[in-house]
Design a protein around this motif. Structure first.
Motif, PDB file in Angstrom:
ATOM      1  N   VAL A  66       3.673   9.251   5.394  1.00 30.46           N
ATOM      2  CA  VAL A  66       3.238   7.881   5.653  1.00 30.46           C
ATOM      3  C   VAL A  66       4.092   7.305   6.778  1.00 30.46           C
ATOM      4  CG1 VAL A  66       2.970   5.559   4.711  1.00 30.46           C
ATOM      5  CG2 VAL A  66       2.494   7.552   3.268  1.00 30.46           C
ATOM      6  N   ILE A  67       3.417   6.764   7.813  1.00 32.08           N
ATOM      7  CA  ILE A  67       4.098   6.181   8.967  1.00 32.08           C
ATOM      8  C   ILE A  67       3.739   4.702   9.045  1.00 32.08           C
ATOM      9  CG2 ILE A  67       4.348   6.222  11.477  1.00 32.08           C
ATOM     10  CD1 ILE A  67       3.540   9.183  11.388  1.00 32.08           C
ATOM     11  N   GLY A  68       4.763   3.847   9.039  1.00 31.83           N
ATOM     12  CA  GLY A  68       4.537   2.415   9.184  1.00 31.83           C
ATOM     13  C   GLY A  68       4.335   2.045  10.643  1.00 31.83           C
ATOM     14  N   LEU A  69       3.555   0.988  10.877  1.00 27.51           N
ATOM     15  CA  LEU A  69       3.250   0.531  12.233  1.00 27.51           C
ATOM     16  C   LEU A  69       3.413  -0.986  12.269  1.00 27.51           C
ATOM     17  CD1 LEU A  69       2.073   1.285  15.076  1.00 27.51           C
ATOM     18  CD2 LEU A  69      -0.180   0.770  14.109  1.00 27.51           C
ATOM     19  N   GLY A  70       4.277  -1.493  13.153  1.00 26.00           N
ATOM     20  CA  GLY A  70       4.496  -2.939  13.205  1.00 26.00           C
ATOM     21  C   GLY A  70       4.937  -3.418  14.571  1.00 26.00           C
ATOM     22  N   ARG A 104       2.201   1.887  -3.449  1.00 27.15           N
ATOM     23  CA  ARG A 104       1.161   2.391  -4.354  1.00 27.15           C
ATOM     24  C   ARG A 104       0.880   3.865  -4.091  1.00 27.15           C
ATOM     25  NH1 ARG A 104      -3.764  -1.808  -4.708  1.00 27.15           N
ATOM     26  NH2 ARG A 104      -4.322  -0.413  -6.420  1.00 27.15           N
ATOM     27  N   ILE A 105       0.875   4.266  -2.823  1.00 26.99           N
ATOM     28  CA  ILE A 105       0.651   5.682  -2.495  1.00 26.99           C
ATOM     29  C   ILE A 105       1.771   6.543  -3.079  1.00 26.99           C
ATOM     30  CG2 ILE A 105       0.670   7.344  -0.590  1.00 26.99           C
ATOM     31  CD1 ILE A 105      -0.844   5.266   1.084  1.00 26.99           C
ATOM     32  N   ARG A 106       3.000   6.060  -2.985  1.00 23.16           N
ATOM     33  CA  ARG A 106       4.133   6.829  -3.493  1.00 23.16           C
ATOM     34  C   ARG A 106       4.149   6.928  -5.020  1.00 23.16           C
ATOM     35  NH1 ARG A 106       4.315   9.448   0.455  1.00 23.16           N
ATOM     36  NH2 ARG A 106       5.696   9.046   2.218  1.00 23.16           N
ATOM     37  N   SER A 107       3.383   6.098  -5.709  1.00 22.88           N
ATOM     38  CA  SER A 107       3.368   6.118  -7.174  1.00 22.88           C
ATOM     39  C   SER A 107       2.355   7.095  -7.744  1.00 22.88           C
ATOM     40  CB  SER A 107       3.076   4.711  -7.714  1.00 22.88           C
ATOM     41  OG  SER A 107       1.740   4.325  -7.412  1.00 22.88           O
ATOM     42  N   VAL A 108       1.508   7.678  -6.885  1.00 25.55           N
ATOM     43  CA  VAL A 108       0.453   8.582  -7.352  1.00 25.55           C
ATOM     44  C   VAL A 108       0.892  10.027  -7.123  1.00 25.55           C
ATOM     45  CG1 VAL A 108      -1.957   9.266  -7.099  1.00 25.55           C
ATOM     46  CG2 VAL A 108      -1.307   6.861  -6.830  1.00 25.55           C
ATOM     47  N   PRO A 109       0.949  10.862  -8.179  1.00 29.48           N
ATOM     48  CA  PRO A 109       1.439  12.248  -8.026  1.00 29.48           C
ATOM     49  C   PRO A 109       0.705  13.047  -6.963  1.00 29.48           C
ATOM     50  CG  PRO A 109       1.229  11.684 -10.346  1.00 29.48           C
ATOM     51  CD  PRO A 109       0.629  10.545  -9.579  1.00 29.48           C
ATOM     52  N   GLY A 110      -0.595  12.918  -6.892  1.00 28.03           N
ATOM     53  CA  GLY A 110      -1.345  13.723  -5.935  1.00 28.03           C
ATOM     54  C   GLY A 110      -1.205  13.275  -4.498  1.00 28.03           C
ATOM     55  N   LEU A 161       0.833  -1.204   0.000  1.00 30.22           N
ATOM     56  CA  LEU A 161       0.000   0.000   0.000  1.00 30.22           C
ATOM     57  C   LEU A 161       0.866   1.252   0.000  1.00 30.22           C
ATOM     58  CD1 LEU A 161      -2.666   1.507   0.228  1.00 30.22           C
ATOM     59  CD2 LEU A 161      -2.620   1.105   2.705  1.00 30.22           C
ATOM     60  N   CYS A 162       1.946   1.219   0.783  1.00 29.69           N
ATOM     61  CA  CYS A 162       2.851   2.373   0.830  1.00 29.69           C
ATOM     62  C   CYS A 162       3.464   2.639  -0.545  1.00 29.69           C
ATOM     63  CB  CYS A 162       3.945   2.118   1.862  1.00 29.69           C
ATOM     64  SG  CYS A 162       5.082   3.499   2.068  1.00 29.69           S
ATOM     65  N   GLY A 176       8.879   3.249   0.901  1.00 25.87           N
ATOM     66  CA  GLY A 176       8.491   4.644   0.692  1.00 25.87           C
ATOM     67  C   GLY A 176       7.941   5.345   1.914  1.00 25.87           C
ATOM     68  N   ALA A 177       7.906   4.670   3.069  1.00 22.66           N
ATOM     69  CA  ALA A 177       7.389   5.303   4.290  1.00 22.66           C
ATOM     70  C   ALA A 177       8.354   6.379   4.782  1.00 22.66           C
ATOM     71  CB  ALA A 177       7.173   4.258   5.372  1.00 22.66           C
ATOM     72  N   ASP A 178       7.809   7.359   5.518  1.00 24.09           N
ATOM     73  CA  ASP A 178       8.636   8.422   6.089  1.00 24.09           C
ATOM     74  C   ASP A 178       9.137   8.071   7.487  1.00 24.09           C
ATOM     75  OD1 ASP A 178       8.212  10.716   4.069  1.00 24.09           O
ATOM     76  OD2 ASP A 178       6.180  10.035   4.494  1.00 24.09           O
ATOM     77  N   ASP A 179       8.474   7.106   8.148  1.00 24.96           N
ATOM     78  CA  ASP A 179       8.804   6.810   9.544  1.00 24.96           C
ATOM     79  C   ASP A 179       8.260   5.429   9.902  1.00 24.96           C
ATOM     80  OD1 ASP A 179       9.782   7.144  12.074  1.00 24.96           O
ATOM     81  OD2 ASP A 179       8.684   9.001  12.474  1.00 24.96           O
ATOM     82  N   TYR A 180       8.657   4.946  11.082  1.00 25.29           N
ATOM     83  CA  TYR A 180       8.189   3.643  11.557  1.00 25.29           C
ATOM     84  C   TYR A 180       8.015   3.711  13.072  1.00 25.29           C
ATOM     85  CZ  TYR A 180       8.106  -1.359  12.616  1.00 25.29           C
ATOM     86  OH  TYR A 180       7.743  -2.600  13.077  1.00 25.29           O
ATOM     87  N   VAL A 181       6.899   3.176  13.554  1.00 26.57           N
ATOM     88  CA  VAL A 181       6.613   3.145  14.994  1.00 26.57           C
ATOM     89  C   VAL A 181       6.262   1.709  15.391  1.00 26.57           C
ATOM     90  CG1 VAL A 181       5.084   3.966  16.836  1.00 26.57           C
ATOM     91  CG2 VAL A 181       5.790   5.533  15.013  1.00 26.57           C
TER      92      VAL A 181
END
Length: 641
Positions: free
Chosen positions: A341-345, A329-335, A326-327, A357-362
């Motif tokens: 985007v923050i990952g959670l695991g 796919r989000i990074r592939s869309v110009p808008g 999903l991350c 492509g995430a900006d961070d991870y928590v």
């Protein structure tokens, strides 16, 4: 005048709470407890904002919204939905049917007021004064959409192909473009790409119509530069809603100042763990954000397609969510690619998240308070980035404007120098032509005089062809020199304006023509009372040339007629002679420009050029109208100084 808000909710507590908040905010309120009350208000009231509870005792709030969007007086009203059901599916249903925003309960009344005011400001004067270009090869669908948009108050242009649509947009830029994805020639996505490459059109919102029903196609549409898409199988009311939304979003509104956030920033939480989502949502509400929960990637993408979020938190350790994909796919869309985007695991998946492509991870074990802090930091960073981008864009815009101003000044200075040099060259040429014309007169007069003597000596017998040709050539050369001298005089010096009786001047010109050619009978009328402030000698030359042309070109007409008069805006000379092709009228005023063979209608080819120069010097203009065989009309103006 205060804005009016329509509040439709079956809860008295909610109605009064929102009534007090909007009243304190300077709004006038109209309160309705049911769908029936709302429909009555649609007809009786004029309002700027409408708030609908989704669940009403006698109606569905979304259905009321659809009715609002197709109502002729309310199609552009700002509309918000209120509901305790805040699942993505409920939000999508409301947003796809025309809502400008969706507010989940519990809500902050002051935030609802602030959001309503922001949407009103973005909407400006509403779509009633805006134009829409519809590009679709189906005449039936074009007309159906045109009728719908016209009823909603839009001005509508239509085109049947992408090429025609681009030409129409270039000639008259619309406020928005609605284009079908499949067209003859270039397709809708290509149309949008070309719009985005055009400096004058790149900011025009574009909606692309598609029959596809998969997210991959939606991402391709957004990648092409579309602001939104509409599935053709959906209700046309969705077109009105999305059009109103993109027009509001196209308004360049300032971002809020950096610092604590209050209200309208949405955070999309993508996770299958309901307990974690509820806990995180509660903390985010306390912070002033609006949480939106999505259980899987499909719901998350569908939500982002209709309403981008300020930040996305997605689980990367839940198989059903597939957060890493999903991350990507989000990074592939110009808008969407610039959205935080923050990952959670549960484990240490930081590298995998960043690679996707995430900006961070928590980590989940760090708790929701840590997650809230990360969200706050990334939203603030994004806001500062947007502010800096706008500052850079403003600086670039100002620099471009300054460069354009410098270029325009240089062009103006260069043009002034060229005009000055051209005027000097023109004066030299006029002096030369005048001098040459005078120098030619002496030998020409000798030729003309001796040819006339030879003709007189042959009285009583046929003159020889050689003598006739010499005399004819001398007469023509003399007329040409006179015309050149007249043209030089038309270009030289200042005009001397006096009050001139044009009727008397025209009558004198007509009398001279009759005396010169007494054998011809031409029915000529001169309108009485024509006067103008002009240079009489120069305007006499205008009449000599125009009336003389009319006299000449009626030479083969059975019943020749010439009318000299004055219309509402111009003087005219009209004849019923040979005429000429209308599309070649401008060629007549060029030096030596002829539309007829000189053997049929002899002349110098300079007379109409002289007419144009004289009229130009008076600040007027001259033009001609005609059809072959149906005569000609020459009109000219002589405005006061």
């Amino acid at each position: 005048m205060a804005n009016t808000v329509l509040i439709v909710d079956d809860s008295l507590t909610v109605r009064m709470d929102l009534h007090e908040a909007f009243e304190d905010g300077g709004f006038r309120t109209v309160l309705c407890a049911s769908g029936a009350d709302a429909r009555t208000a649609f007809e009786a009231e004029q309002f700027d904002v409408a708030l609908f509870d989704v669940l009403l005792p006698d109606a569905d709030g979304v259905e009321l919204l659809r009715e609002l969007r197709v109502h002729p007086r309310h199609a552009g009203v700002v509309a918000l939905l209120l509901s305790s059901e805040a699942e993505v599916s409920d939000r999508l249903r409301g947003l796809r049917h025309g809502a400008d925003d969706y507010v989940g309960k519990p809500y902050d009344a002051q935030a609802v007021v602030a959001r309503s005011r922001e949407l009103l400001q973005r909407g400006g004067d509403g779509p009633a004064e805006r134009s829409v270009l519809v590009i679709d090869d189906s005449l039936t669908f074009r007309e159906e959409l045109r009728l719908l948009l016209s009823t909603a108050g839009y001005e509508v242009q239509t085109a049947a192909s992408g090429e025609e649509g681009l030409r129409s947009a270039a000639a008259r830029p619309p406020s928005a473009i609605i284009v079908d994805g499949v067209l003859p020639g270039i397709d809708g996505a290509t149309v949008i790409r070309r719009v985005r490459l055009d400096a004058t059109l790149r900011n025009v919102p574009c909606l692309l119509l598609t029959a596809a029903d998969d997210y991959a196609t939606e991402l391709q549409i957004l990648d092409a530069g579309a602001d939104a898409f509409v599935r053709k199988q959906e209700d046309l009311a969705v077109v009105l809603a999305k059009l109103a939304a993109v027009l509001r979003k196209s308004t360049d509104t300032p971002l809020p100042a950096a610092g604590p956030f209050h209200g309208q920033v949405k955070v999309l939480l993508v996770d299958a763990d309901r307990a974690f989502l509820d806990e995180a949502a509660e903390l985010l509400r306390e912070e002033g954000y609006e949480p939106v929960a999505a259980p899987d990637a499909d719901d998350a993408l569908a939500m982002l397609a209709v309403q981008p979020a300020g930040c996305v938190v997605l689980a990367v350790d839940v198989p059903g969510v597939d957060g890493l994909a999903l991350c990507s796919r989000i990074r592939s869309v110009p808008g969407l690619r610039d959205m935080p985007v923050i990952g959670l695991g549960a484990g240490d998946a930081l590298l995998d998240c960043l690679a996707a492509g995430a900006d961070d991870y928590v980590r989940r074990t760090d708790g929701t308070n840590t997650l809230r802090a990360h969200i706050r930091a990334h939203i603030r960073r994004q806001q500062l980035h947007e502010q800096n981008r706008r500052i850079r864009d403003e600086l670039v815009r100002r620099e471009l404007e300054a460069a354009e101003e410098r270029a325009a000044r240089q062009v103006a200075e260069t043009r002034a120098e060229l005009v000055e040099e051209l005027e000097w060259r023109n004066r030299e040429l006029e002096a030369f032509s005048g001098s040459v014309s005078h120098d030619l007169r002496s030998p020409l007069q000798t030729i003309l005089s001796f040819s006339e003597l030879l003709l007189e000596e042959q009285t009583g017998r046929e003159p020889t062809d050689l003598v006739l040709r010499i005399h004819k050539a001398a007469v023509r050369m003399n007329a040409l020199i006179d015309a050149l001298l007249q043209l030089a005089g038309a270009n030289r010096g200042q005009i001397q304006r006096t009050e001139v009786d044009l009727s008397a001047l025209a009558a004198d010109v007509v009398e001279e023509l009759r005396q010169r050619d007494p054998a011809r009978h031409v029915d000529i009328t001169v309108e009485a009372g024509m006067r103008a402030s002009c240079d009489g000698e120069l305007v006499r030359a205008v009449l000599i040339n125009l009336v003389g042309n009319a006299w000449k070109f009626t030479g083969r007409t059975p019943s020749p007629r010439i009318d000299i008069g004055c219309g509402p805006t111009a003087f005219y000379i009209r004849d019923n002679g040979a005429g000429f092709p209308a599309d070649r009228a401008d060629q007549l005023f060029r030096p030596f420009g002829r539309l007829h063979d000189s053997s049929d209608f002899p002349g110098t080819g300079i007379g109409l050029t002289t007419v144009q120069r004289i009229v130009d010097r008076h600040g007027g203009r001259v033009w001609a109208q005609s059809e072959p065989g149906h005569g000609a009309t020459f009109s000219f103006t002589l405005p006061d100084a």
